[in-house]
Write an enzyme that holds these catalytic residues in place. Structure first.
Site, PDB file in Angstrom:
ATOM      1  N   THR A   1      -3.149  12.042  -8.616  1.00  9.18           N
ATOM      2  CA  THR A   1      -2.943  12.712  -9.622  1.00  9.18           C
ATOM      3  C   THR A   1      -1.374  13.593  -9.683  1.00  9.18           C
ATOM      4  OG1 THR A   1      -4.977  12.848 -10.261  1.00  9.18           O
ATOM      5  CG2 THR A   1      -3.518  14.616 -11.307  1.00  9.18           C
TER       6      THR A   1
ATOM      7  N   ASP B   1      -1.560   8.892 -15.032  1.00 12.63           N
ATOM      8  CA  ASP B   1      -0.911   8.790 -13.816  1.00 12.63           C
ATOM      9  C   ASP B   1      -1.373   7.693 -12.994  1.00 12.63           C
ATOM     10  OD1 ASP B   1      -3.402   9.663 -13.969  1.00 12.63           O
ATOM     11  OD2 ASP B   1      -3.143  11.617 -12.825  1.00 12.63           O
ATOM     12  N   HIS B   2      -2.452   7.047 -13.146  1.00 17.35           N
ATOM     13  CA  HIS B   2      -2.943   5.887 -12.273  1.00 17.35           C
ATOM     14  C   HIS B   2      -4.306   5.582 -12.821  1.00 17.35           C
ATOM     15  CE1 HIS B   2      -6.244   8.866 -11.453  1.00 17.35           C
ATOM     16  NE2 HIS B   2      -5.274   9.680 -10.769  1.00 17.35           N
TER      17      HIS B   2
END
Ligand SMILES: [Zn+2]
Length: 477
Positions: free
Chosen positions: A72, A238-239
């Site tokens: 994050t 973010d991911h």
């Protein structure tokens, strides 16, 4: 007649050049939204009508390669700096800096030490230095004093503040007497539930639907505030997230003596700081310990991760394969979903959608890097960016053909590790930009020639008549 023509030429030239060089101030507003852990394919898991509404009326990038490690804080800092982790310094959610002799930990919210953040300058500071104002609702790092600054408006991090309250603040800042031009909005889901349930759980359906409703609420509020058509909205994450299992756990205690090392960060990238004189012993014990664990000495970390040249990256890192978990032993916390793995894995990739006056409609691009967002933001905000690892050229076709392209693009200096080559940057100005400038220039030249001719004619009015007179007999002959 001639003077009218001259005025038309002049106006056309002025308009062409003006259109090429500047965005309407209203259209320079950008709202960047991150739904933490929103994996790219969640868009197709259950109906997500609001995400699809943005895609239909805006742009969508199918594959976004984020940065290693896919956690994050490192990735959120990349989104606002355009830098790889080794360059911006937020190399993990849990770090130890041997030079500062200080630790940084997301688990204890021990993240407010400015020194960890100051290897880079986030976009809200650059925006403010350019004379603009920024507002942030819980975006990671926006409540930290960085280079002596905070965002103009921000909310101190508090996860119990609802999405609706965060949206209300953002709208208030965009519509105030001195409106912000940059807003940053962060929401914790679907990351939290993704960790608890695992992304493969059917119970993730309602979580994704809820995130879609939240986006619907944001769109509704932007429309109500008459911002929807003037503001550039970028929705990203973010991911992603991958499914873990208690069947796939690597226990470090089986291979290493706890007295021989400090575990700085755990899973899926174990950051290992061997005790004095124990480096070889720790490395050898771990190197061939488990078939699903790849162990690197710092200097051997693959180049493509851009994860080597920073003192906060520990001497040994052990990286688990997709879906595998690294623990000291099974009494440590275990989660059914996790991220942090190799950024080449599709499971780690986030979403990217955008809507607004600067963006094309119903346009899909195959791929981009998350580092490319930063030069795009600088372009939209009409500010000069800091050196970065992205490329505006990679994402330029997301922009509407009527949107201006004259970006004050930045060049990454040679010392910036992994920086794009200056030559690449030189080509970032688009064909549309050159077309606009050329057209403007041609009109100006035509204007000058016509003007000069007009002047000459007014100085010696008899000459053309004289010439036509003497040519008459010849023509008649
Ligand atoms: Zn997470």
């Amino acid at each position: 007649m001639t003077s009218k023509f001259l005025w038309v030429c002049f106006l056309l030239a002025a308009l062409t050049l003006a259109k090429t060089y500047s965005l309407q101030p209203d259209q320079q507003k950008v709202l960047l939204v991150s739904f933490d852990g929103f994996r790219w394919d969640y868009l197709y898991r259950v109906p997500t009508p609001h995400f699809h509404y943005v895609m239909k009326h805006g742009v969508h990038v199918k594959q976004v390669t984020n940065i290693f490690i896919t956690k994050t804080y490192p990735n959120h800092y990349t989104l606002v700096t355009g830098l790889f982790a080794e360059n911006h310094g937020i190399v993990a959610n849990d770090m130890f800096d041997p030079i500062l002799n200080k630790s940084f930990s997301l688990d204890n919210m021990d993240i407010y030490d400015s020194e960890f953040w100051e290897e880079a300058t986030p976009i809200w500071i650059t925006n403010q230095r350019a004379g603009h104002t920024s507002g942030a609702a819980m975006w990671p790092g926006t409540d930290v004093k960085i280079h002596e600054s905070f965002p103009t408006h921000y909310l101190p991090y508090n996860e119990s503040v609802s999405f609706e309250e965060r949206v209300a603040k953002i709208i208030e800042w965009f519509t105030s007497k001195e409106p912000i031009n940059l807003g940053l909005l962060y929401w914790e889901e679907p990351d939290d539930m993704g960790h608890h349930l695992g992304p493969d759980s059917p119970l993730m359906g309602p979580v994704i639907s809820d995130t879609d409703h939240k986006l619907g609420y944001l769109i509704q509020m932007l429309k109500k505030a008459k911002l929807w058509n003037v503001l550039n909205l970028i929705i990203t994450s973010d991911h992603g997230m991958t499914q873990c299992s208690e069947e796939r756990v690597i226990e470090l205690d089986q291979y290493l003596d706890r007295d021989h090392y400090t575990l700085i960060d755990q899973s899926p990238v174990a950051a290992i700081l061997p005790k004095e004189g124990k480096f070889d012993e720790v490395y050898e014990a771990l190197a061939h310990a488990h078939p699903n664990l790849t162990v690197y000495k710092k200097e051997e970390i693959p180049e493509r991760w851009h994860y080597r040249y920073n003192s906060r990256i520990q001497p040994i890192i052990a990286v688990a394969d997709n879906g595998w978990y690294v623990l000291r032993n099974k009494s440590d916390d275990f989660l059914l979903g996790n991220h942090g793995y190799d950024n080449a894995l599709a499971e780690m990739h986030p979403i990217f959608l955008a809507h607004g006056p600067a963006f094309r409609k119903n346009f899909t691009r195959e791929a981009m890097n998350s580092t490319d967002l930063y030069p795009l933001l600088c372009h939209l905000l009409n500010i000069t960016g800091m050196p970065h690892n992205g490329s505006l050229r990679n994402v330029q076709d997301l922009l509407s053909s009527t949107a201006p392209r004259a970006s004050p693009y930045t060049q990454s200096p040679p010392f910036l590790r992994g920086g794009v080559k200056p030559r690449e940057n030189e080509q970032e100005e688009s064909y549309a930009y050159f077309l606009g400038v050329s057209l403007g220039a041609i009109i100006v030249i035509v204007f000058l020639i016509t003007f000069t001719k007009h002047l000459i004619r007014s100085q010696i009015p008899a000459l053309p008549d004289f010439q036509s007179e003497i040519s008459q007999p010849l023509l008649q002959a």
